[in-house]
Scaffold this active site. Structure first.
Site, PDB file in Angstrom:
ATOM      1  N   GLU A  20      -4.570  -9.438   3.739  1.00  0.00           N
ATOM      2  CA  GLU A  20      -5.388  -8.458   5.444  1.00  0.00           C
ATOM      3  C   GLU A  20      -6.750  -9.480   5.337  1.00  0.00           C
ATOM      4  OE1 GLU A  20      -4.344  -6.863   2.867  1.00  0.00           O
ATOM      5  OE2 GLU A  20      -2.999  -5.089   4.405  1.00  0.00           O
ATOM      6  N   GLU A  53       1.098  -0.662   0.451  1.00  0.00           N
ATOM      7  CA  GLU A  53      -0.306   0.067  -0.210  1.00  0.00           C
ATOM      8  C   GLU A  53       1.084   0.807  -0.204  1.00  0.00           C
ATOM      9  OE1 GLU A  53      -2.224  -2.059   3.117  1.00  0.00           O
ATOM     10  OE2 GLU A  53      -3.979  -0.900   2.571  1.00  0.00           O
TER      11      GLU A  53
END
Lengths: 210, 215
Positions: free
Chosen positions: A133, A113
């Protein structure tokens, strides 16, 4: 002990920010987020900084957030307030200088990210990329659910985010997750060329800014 | 109910029948839906409001598998799903001029077409993969297997997380980036209150597979 994030600014105005917690594959903990926040604000306010390059020390750019710190916020409200008050990823997406990511080893979770907030991503060919995640019953929380579908085709982004499975450099290049993939021994040279290129041209953001 | 709900679309299929099957999966506790488009599949229509229903309102991640030439209602059904996979001999035909507004809009989103750029009439598997319209291509005849591989991965994840991830991706894409990031933050905070997230973190730290209950 060395700081877990390092900042150096060279004579060209290139700020190099190094994730420096190699013994934990640069898993990003709160201390690192605090330093990133501080350094990025300094870069934003420093008149001589013309570009920022992110790199990771050791075997990986970053294996993601430090999961051992998950669930330690005093409350959800406190967590939300802190996130909005100190919006590290929002700060990155608003910086007025080009951001370059040097990617190698693992770029997982927040370790992907962070580069997704950059304008240019250069990777070693053996890098693995993932937003895992959902394997933790969670979703990307450093902007990945929004930056990834704005960077690569959204159907491909949905695959990565929903399955949590990693991809290699071939898929990453195909879909524009990275701009360039080179053999590991040529990574520094390729990153340097990318930095020179952004310094030479007018700043054209490689991704949507805030 | 299995964690993976599979609807095989064959001869004489109806849109209502497919919707009923998909809703049954969601109500029955499945974690992911697979739509397998058979070689003899027939479907009279899959209108734009059902394309939108699939990506926007249907709660489960949906994976679409096809071989051969996919066109018409089958292509519209595929566009509504979250993931598309196919065999290497497959192609997808999207006749831009015949697509209704919502279906064309979805095609444009998935293909990242700018204003005025035409929807390509037909994409062979390789080009569809390059464009990200399909995300996985297997050997000819293995689309169902490839779809099950993706579905098994999704089914093993936290089921609240995959539902909210689907919502974050597709709902966020229509928002200005700043609002989209706030949506993500709020969905992550919702997840922080779930037992699944606590189990996911515990399992990771204990180096064992998680046992998600969907709570």
């Amino acid at each position: 002990m060395a700081d877990p994030v390092l900042l150096a600014i060279d004579e060209r105005g290139v700020a190099t920010i190094t994730l420096n917690r190699p013994e934990r594959l640069n898993a990003i903990n709160m201390a690192m987020r605090d330093l990133l926040w501080e350094y990025l604000q300094a870069c934003r306010d420093h008149p001589d900084v013309r570009a920022i390059c992110f790199r990771g020390e050791g075997r990986a750019f970053s294996a993601g957030a430090d999961i051992s710190e998950f669930g330690t916020a005093p409350s959800l409200w406190e967590s939300r307030r802190a996130r909005h008050q100190r919006d590290l990823w929002g700060l990155m997406l608003s910086l007025p200088v080009p951001l370059v990511a040097r990617m190698h080893g693992f770029c997982f979770g927040a370790g992907l990210e962070l580069p997704l907030c950059c304008d240019v991503r250069v990777a070693a060919e053996d890098t693995r990329f993932a937003l895992p995640e959902v394997t933790l019953g969670y979703i990307p929380s450093a902007g990945g659910t929004q930056t990834l579908p704005r960077t690569i085709p959204p159907g491909a982004a949905a695959d990565l985010i929903l399955t949590g499975e990693p991809v290699g450099a071939e898929e990453a290049l195909r879909w524009g997750l990275v701009d360039l993939a080179v053999p590991a021994e040529r990574l520094d040279e390729a990153v340097e060329a990318a930095v020179e290129e952004v310094l030479a041209g007018p700043f054209a953001p490689g991704r949507p800014r805030l | 109910m299995d964690a993976i709900g599979t609807v095989a679309v064959g001869r004489g299929a109806s849109a209502d029948g497919i919707v009923e099957a998909l809703e049954g999966f969601a109500e029955g506790g499945a974690r992911v839906a697979v739509v397998e488009w058979g070689e003899d599949a027939e479907l009279a229509g899959w209108p734009g409001d059902r394309v939108r229903w699939l990506w926007r309102d249907y709660p489960l991640p949906a994976v679409f598998a096809f071989e051969g030439r996919l066109a018409g209602a089958g292509a519209s059904l595929a566009l509504g799903c979250d993931l598309r996979v196919c065999g290497e001999g497959a192609s997808i035909a999207l006749d831009g001029s015949s697509l209704d507004g919502l279906t064309a809009a979805r095609a444009r989103t998935l293909l990242r077409l700018g204003d005025g750029e035409p929807v390509p009439a037909s994409l062979p598997a390789g080009e569809a993969l390059e464009a990200g319209l399909v995300s996985r291509v297997g050997a000819e005849g293995t689309a169902g297997e490839v779809a099950r591989g993706a579905a098994e991965a999704i089914a093993a994840r936290g089921p609240i997380a995959t539902r909210l991830a689907k919502e974050a991706v597709w709902r966020g894409l229509d928002l200005p980036l700043e609002q989209a990031l706030r949506l993500e933050t709020d969905l992550t905070l919702l997840l922080q209150a779930t037992k699944d997230r606590a189990e996911g973190v515990r399992a990771f730290l204990e180096k064992r597979p998680p046992d998600f209950s969907g709570e």
